[in-house]
Design an enzyme around this catalytic site. Structure first.
Site, short mmCIF file in Angstrom:
data_model
loop_
_atom_site.label_atom_id
_atom_site.label_comp_id
_atom_site.label_asym_id
_atom_site.label_seq_id
_atom_site.Cartn_x
_atom_site.Cartn_y
_atom_site.Cartn_z
N ASP A 69 0.87 -1.16 0.00
CA ASP A 69 0.00 0.00 0.00
C ASP A 69 0.92 1.22 0.00
O ASP A 69 2.10 1.13 0.36
CB ASP A 69 -0.96 0.00 1.20
CG ASP A 69 -2.15 0.92 0.95
OD1 ASP A 69 -2.08 1.76 0.02
OD2 ASP A 69 -3.16 0.82 1.68
C1 BGC Z 1 -4.91 3.41 -0.05
C2 BGC Z 1 -5.02 2.43 -1.20
C3 BGC Z 1 -4.80 3.16 -2.50
C4 BGC Z 1 -3.46 3.85 -2.47
C5 BGC Z 1 -3.16 4.65 -3.72
C6 BGC Z 1 -3.64 4.21 -0.11
O1 BGC Z 1 -3.62 5.23 0.85
O2 BGC Z 1 -4.97 2.71 1.16
O3 BGC Z 1 -6.25 1.79 -1.19
O4 BGC Z 1 -4.87 2.27 -3.57
O5 BGC Z 1 -3.45 4.77 -1.38
O6 BGC Z 1 -3.98 5.74 -3.80
#
Ligand code: BGC
Length: 785
Positions: free
Chosen positions: A256
């Site tokens: 993530d």
């Molecule tokens: C979120 C993800 C997301 C990623 C990119 C993160 O903060 O938890 O779900 O895909 O950011 O935006």
């Protein structure tokens, strides 16, 4: 002639398969050569992003980069890979969010949503769509509940698999997130999901397992949080042992965004791609670790090989010239929203609305004009268009009906009730009132958990006041997760429409006016009050630790066990027609875990309009060694029936459907005994049930050791013999004469000790060595559960 056609078809298929295989072989050969040519620095660089939304290219070796983009209910593609893409993202179709998709319980429909998303990704040059999320809705307060499917692992997993198969059928990859036990937003970068192993397997791994096995996502996104004390991004147990070895995951793990704390530990654990671009420091640390032997280059090579496999696959499947079909996709999004709408109350058939029934319809509530249609955070899509219920109703359903409108509340101020008196006047002059209300955008957000489950005071007050002057009051709810409804007894109808996406308004109107018969059912329990919820005392955790104290009793598993009446139970939803269940059949009343069971049931539409029913199959273990939920959803299907039509549906249950996870033995166990198989319209509406007997054929390790109690050794035939060899005569005399009840009654004190204490109890007549010997002799013994 027919034969020739079939033959040519087969030849074509075989050639195509061969071609694909050859292409794959070519890619693998190319990657092997590249790995030999890449420097250590380049290899490490490939294991992290180039910027926010792309992978690292290596130009000197012609290694391309690919786009990745949020997700999940539409594309949030930034204008450039190095731009964050909040607000300036490219327009794309905003579909209903996961809560709504799950409420359809329709895997075919969700597959088609995936297909459309895949198509739109191709049109925007995106190779990996960051979604879906299959985390369990453990608490109603979870800030990202709108982005997750369900409180149930089977429903979540099936939805995830359908979505991924749809997207990937278009040559676009997905990222299954957030692996795993990502159920709280508070302190999400550090909080430890302190979940016991059995619960982890039964609830928090199962949806991922189903999705991985059924859909092989190209990527899996590791979570921010820690799980059982270890960051999800650096857990070898999760990323390698479970994901790769147990489930056979073939893709790559992506972190993530900014989730990695220790890059080297993460790579060792099986983390392929750190996203987004990291500071050069992290890469330098990894290079150094390779050079000083801390990180084996073979480990890095394996990661690079798998990353390049995805990159080259994505490139080979990229389609040129795909255009976004705005109108078609918008129309489809409307259909999906109508399928998700969940009718919770419909007293005296207040709905559907028709001009025969009502001449004057009042629409009240700002949401009717300014819809809330998606959640807050990284999933925010810039819609290609946006419908409002007020406009759609006026334009498409307004003929012959007088439509009036009042704003009712002020979205800028939750406590402003000054608009209510005007709304009451409009309401009192109408024949039926639709109150559009629910949760404003700031109430549900990624990164922030809810602290209560109430709607704004102004919305609740408005509904109360309207219902006092209008008996035909229908509340149209817009919210991504459960809310309380203090006014429920005062209104005639409630339609839960979730966060319905850009075309949600049309879907809602279609249901309100009876063009579409509502068929959504709740994929999550709606509690009466927060205090009734399973994780009430353990959410959002303390001092960085979230104790999963409710264990496996999440959602309906908890309400069932505690005999708590929820506001609306899991699996519940009404229709404009009615259904009758009959003829529940099981393939056998006596089966084994190997044979499994086929269950069928007949459903008939007994009403006057065509409708869809979601048939749910629950399994209960009536008596088990470990505590189990009263019942668990194992299968479901959605079917459409014309008035008077009946259909038989059937389900196949296998060993896993009867099993619990035994954490001590690290295995799923289907115990022998009675199971109740129930066909139900909701978790609280069992229509028919059958009891069957299952004989397990499993041989599971007995696992007796020095802490196993005397009585357990005694009760097992195999170990009793061994035990007797070591017993002094006086104990042997006491125990051999009685049955278990007598032994317990007279010798309770003697026999209810672990074996390790016998050297003391017998004043040394049994020695420590003998206890060890006894344990040794019992090693390797198995039993049939
Ligand atoms: C979120 C993800 C997301 C990623 C990119 C993160 O903060 O938890 O779900 O895909 O950011 O935006």
């Amino acid at each position: 002639m027919k034969k020739t056609v079939l033959f040519s078809f087969l030849v074509l298929i075989t050639m195509n398969l061969k071609a694909q295989t050859q292409q794959e072989i070519d890619i693998q050969n190319k990657i092997t050569k590249l790995i030999a040519e890449l420097t250590i620095e380049e290899k490490v660089a490939l294991c992290s992003g180039r910027d926010d939304w792309s992978t690292m290219p290596i130009e000197r070796l012609d290694i391309p980069w690919i786009w990745v983009s949020d997700g999940p209910h539409g594309l949030r593609r930034a204008p450039a890979t190095n731009k964050p893409g909040y607000g300036d993202q490219l327009p794309a179709t905003c579909f209903p969010t996961a809560s709504a998709l799950a409420a359809t319980w329709d895997v075919d429909l969700v597959y088609k949503v995936g297909q459309t998303l895949g198509d739109e990704a191709q049109a925007q040059g995106v190779s990996v769509l960051l979604g879906p999320g299959v985390n369990i809705k453990r608490s109603v307060l979870g800030g990202r509940n709108f982005e997750y499917f369900s409180e149930d692992p089977i429903l979540s997993g099936e939805m995830g698999a359908a979505y991924i198969n749809g997207v990937q059928s278009q040559g676009v990859g997905t990222s299954l997130k957030h692996f795993t036990a990502n159920n709280v937003e508070t302190m999400r970068m550090f909080n430890n999901s302190n979940v016991d192993t059995r619960t982890l397997h039964e609830l928090y791994l199962t949806p991922f397992e189903i999705t991985v096995k059924k859909a092989q996502p190209w990527t899996v996104m590791a979570c921010y949080n820690r799980v059982q004390g270890e960051y999800g991004t650096q857990s070898e147990f999760l990323l390698t042992d479970i994901l790769k070895k147990d489930w056979g995951f073939k893709g790559i793990v992506v972190s993530d965004w900014f989730a990695i704390v220790d890059r080297v530990a993460a790579m060792k654990a099986g983390m392929h791609l750190e996203m987004p671009k990291v500071s050069p420091v992290n890469n330098a640390i990894a290079v150094e670790a390779i050079k000083n032997g801390e990180l084996d280059i073979a480990v890095v090579d394996a990661l690079v090989k798998e990353i390049l496999t995805v990159v080259f696959k994505a490139k080979s499947l990229q389609k040129e010239g795909v255009e976004l079909n705005v109108e078609k996709d918008h129309a489809f999004a409307r259909k999906v929203a109508s399928e998700a709408a969940t009718l919770l109350k419909n007293e005296n058939d207040v709905l559907p609305i028709s001009k025969e029934k009502y001449k004057k319809v009042a629409i009240i509530g700002e949401f009717a004009a300014a819809p809330r249609y998606q959640g807050n955070g990284s999933s925010q899509v810039k819609p290609t268009k946006l419908d409002s219920a007020l406009e759609i109703i006026k334009n498409e359903y307004g003929k012959g009906i007088k439509i009036t409108y009042a704003q009712g509340y002020n979205l800028e101020d939750d406590n402003d009730t000054s608009l209510i008196s005007e709304a009451k006047k409009v309401a009192s002059e109408a024949d039926v009132v639709l109150v559009f209300s629910g949760l404003p955008l700031q109430y549900e957000s990624e990164g922030i958990d809810r602290t209560h489950i109430h709607m704004p005071p102004s919305h609740n007050k408005l509904i109360e006041e309207i219902s006092a002057v209008q008996k035909n009051t229908v509340v149209v709810l817009t919210n991504g997760s459960a809310v309380t409804m203090p006014w429920l007894n005062k209104v005639s109808g409630v339609l839960e429409t979730w966060l319905g996406g850009q075309a949600g308004a049309g879907g809602i109107a279609d249901v309100l006016f009876g063009k579409v018969n509502p068929s959504g059912k709740l994929a999550e329990t709606f509690p009466t009050r927060l205090e009734d919820t399973p994780a009430f005392f353990n959410f959002p955790g303390e001092q960085g630790d979230v104790l999963y104290g409710e264990r496996i009793f999440v959602g309906y598993r908890y309400y069932d066990g505690r005999k708590i009446e929820p506001l609306f139970p899991f699996g519940y939803g009404l229709s404009y027609t009615s259904f009758e269940y009959s003829d529940l059949k099981v393939s056998s009343k006596n089966t084994t875990d190997k044979e499994g069971l086929t269950v069928s049931v007949t459903i008939k539409n007994t009403g006057k309009v065509t409708g869809k029913e979601i048939v749910q199959l629950y399994v209960s273990d009536t008596k088990s060694t470990l505590q189990r939920p009263e019942k668990e959803l194992k299968k479901f299907v959605k079917i459409e029936l014309a008035p008077g039509e009946s259909k038989e549906v059937s389900f196949k249950l296998d060993s896993r459907d009867f099993s619990y996870f035994d954490a001590k033995r690290n295995m799923w166990i289907a115990e022998s005994g009675e199971y109740v198989i129930a066909a139900a319209a909701s978790s609280r509406d069992i229509k028919l049930s059958e009891t069957i007997n299952l004989q397990s054929t499993q041989q599971v390790p007995l696992m007796f050791d020095e802490y196993t109690f005397f009585l357990e050794y005694w009760n097992n035939k195999q170990t009793r013999e061994i035990l007797l060899e070591y017993m002094p005569n006086w104990i042997r005399g006491i125990v051999t004469e009685g049955d278990e009840a007598e032994i317990r009654e007279y010798q309770g004190f003697m026999v209810e000790h672990p074996m390790i204490k016998y050297p003391y109890i017998t004043h040394g007549e049994i020695t420590h060595e003998q206890v060890k010997e006894l344990v040794e002799k019992c090693k390797g013994l198995t039993y049939t559960p």
